[in-house]
Design a protein around this motif. Structure first.
Motif: not given
Length: 413
Positions: A252-255, A257, A259, A262-263, A266, A285, A291
């Motif tokens: 799951v990409c942290k930037e 979300g 799948k 990777l970040s 992204c 993003k 957030q």
């Protein structure tokens, strides 16, 4: 010591060195319901070892040659041991003290063999009453075939020594009728889902054999299982996911979300590729708006988002315009259509009317007024406490021009 010959090994009194009490293993006899099948299996195995004559008394003990008599005793006791091994414990106790295999064999037949009339009646009843009942055709057909085989063994026709053409035709017709009867019984016990297949088989000019019909139904059953199994595409997707990640873990990409990436790859970080509608644009993003609200609510626990209202044709939490605002908009529209080119006077009027206009659906109501996220990339506020992690800015030349005409300096970012 003389070498054993092939004739010696064919003698019923010959015992192979590998023969023992556990050399024959079949399903144990439990009572009259399985006696006929048990006896048939024992007959086949004893015949293969040339020892059936000890059970039927066709191989007798020699009274003249003591050596042959001892060999007969050894073979007789081995046959008794084979029979005992394949009996249930309770039945084995009842025949434990018989001295010959013939006595054991005859006792079991007298005790458990049903009369032909009763057994035939039960077999015919079972053959017509047996139904598939949602079981597999692979299980249904063999169960029915076992009943047919036992019935055939009890309905043996007399042996014909001289076969003429007329007798041969009669025998062929008898076999044809028996095959049709088995086919009808098999089709009658199938589940209702196979009604179309049953109709197609019965409409054929030349009826197929029951074995052919069973093969056709089994293929149809297998096809139904494949078409009704939704796991195929899921398994393919799972295999692709495992191939990308090197295991069952989902990346799951942290930037953003998303799948399967990777970040560091992204698009919101490295930029959108050429040809993409968002190429060259800087976008927020996914999830960053939520957030921001979460951080604001954490710092201001007393503030809760409230929907501003509803407008016909818009979302359920859209902004409601007051009658005065609608009237101002109606007055502004003609001026926009008449003056498509931008002029300074019109710009001032637009700035005067649209400054501070709300464009985001959710709002926070606090003591300082409405806190609105307009969706723009840059925001301005005169209230220092509204900023999140503010940074002091010095010697910043550009100033902010307000709708009133005044200018203010930028102090924090």
């Amino acid at each position: 010591m003389s070498k054993l010959t092939f004739a010696d090994m064919q003698n019923p009194l010959f015992l192979h060195p590998s023969d023992g009490s556990s050399s024959i293993q079949i399903e144990k006899l439990h009572g009259p319901e399985d006696y006929r099948s048990w006896r048939r299996q024992m007959e086949i195995i004893l015949t293969s070892k040339r020892k059936l004559g000890f059970a039927t008394a066709t191989v007798t003990r020699s009274t003249e040659d003591a050596t042959l008599g001892d060999q007969w005793d050894s073979c007789n006791n081995m046959v008794i041991a084979w029979i005992h091994t394949n009996l249930s414990p309770s039945i084995k106790k009842s025949v434990l003290f018989f001295t010959t295999a013939r006595e054991v064999w005859k006792h079991l037949e007298t005790r458990f063999a049903l009369s032909n009339g009763s057994r035939k009646y039960k077999l015919n009843k079972d053959s017509y009453g047996l139904k598939q009942n949602s079981t597999s055709v692979y299980d249904y057909f063999p169960t029915l075939n076992v009943i047919w085989e036992e019935m055939d063994s009890m309905n043996m026709l007399p042996i014909i020594t001289t076969v003429s053409d007329e007798v041969k035709r009669n025998l062929e017709e008898v076999e044809k009728r028996k095959g049709e009867s088995k086919l009808f019984q098999f089709l009658n016990g199938l589940d209702e889902v196979y009604v179309p297949m049953r109709s197609q088989l019965l409409m054929m000019n030349l009826l197929p054999s029951v074995e052919t019909a069973s093969s056709v139904i089994q293929q149809e059953e297998l096809q139904r299982q494949l078409l009704s199994n939704p796991r195929h595409d899921m398994e393919m997707s799972a295999m692709f996911s495992r191939g990308q990640t090197g295991g069952d873990r989902v990346v799951v990409c942290k930037e953003c979300g998303g799948k399967v990436h990777l970040s560091d790859k992204c698009w919101y970080v490295v930029g959108f590729p050429n040809g993409h509608p968002n190429h060259g644009r800087i976008l927020m993003k996914p999830g960053s708006m939520n957030q921001s609200w979460s951080i604001w609510n954490k710092n201001n626990p007393g503030n809760k988002p409230k929907p501003a209202g509803n407008v016909a044709g818009s979302a359920s939490n859209a902004v409601v315009f007051s009658p005065q605002q609608l009237e101002q908009l109606m007055q502004l529209l003609p001026s926009l259509s008449k003056q498509p080119s931008k002029a300074s006077k019109t710009d001032d009027k637009l700035d005067s009317h649209f400054s501070g206009m709300m464009s985001y659906h959710n709002a926070l109501n606090n003591d300082l007024g409405w806190i609105i996220d307009s969706g723009a990339s840059d925001h301005m506020t005169p209230h220092f406490q509204k900023l999140i992690m503010p940074t002091l800015v010095t010697n910043l030349t550009p100033n902010i021009k307000l709708p009133t005409g005044d200018t203010v300096a930028i102090t924090h970012m």
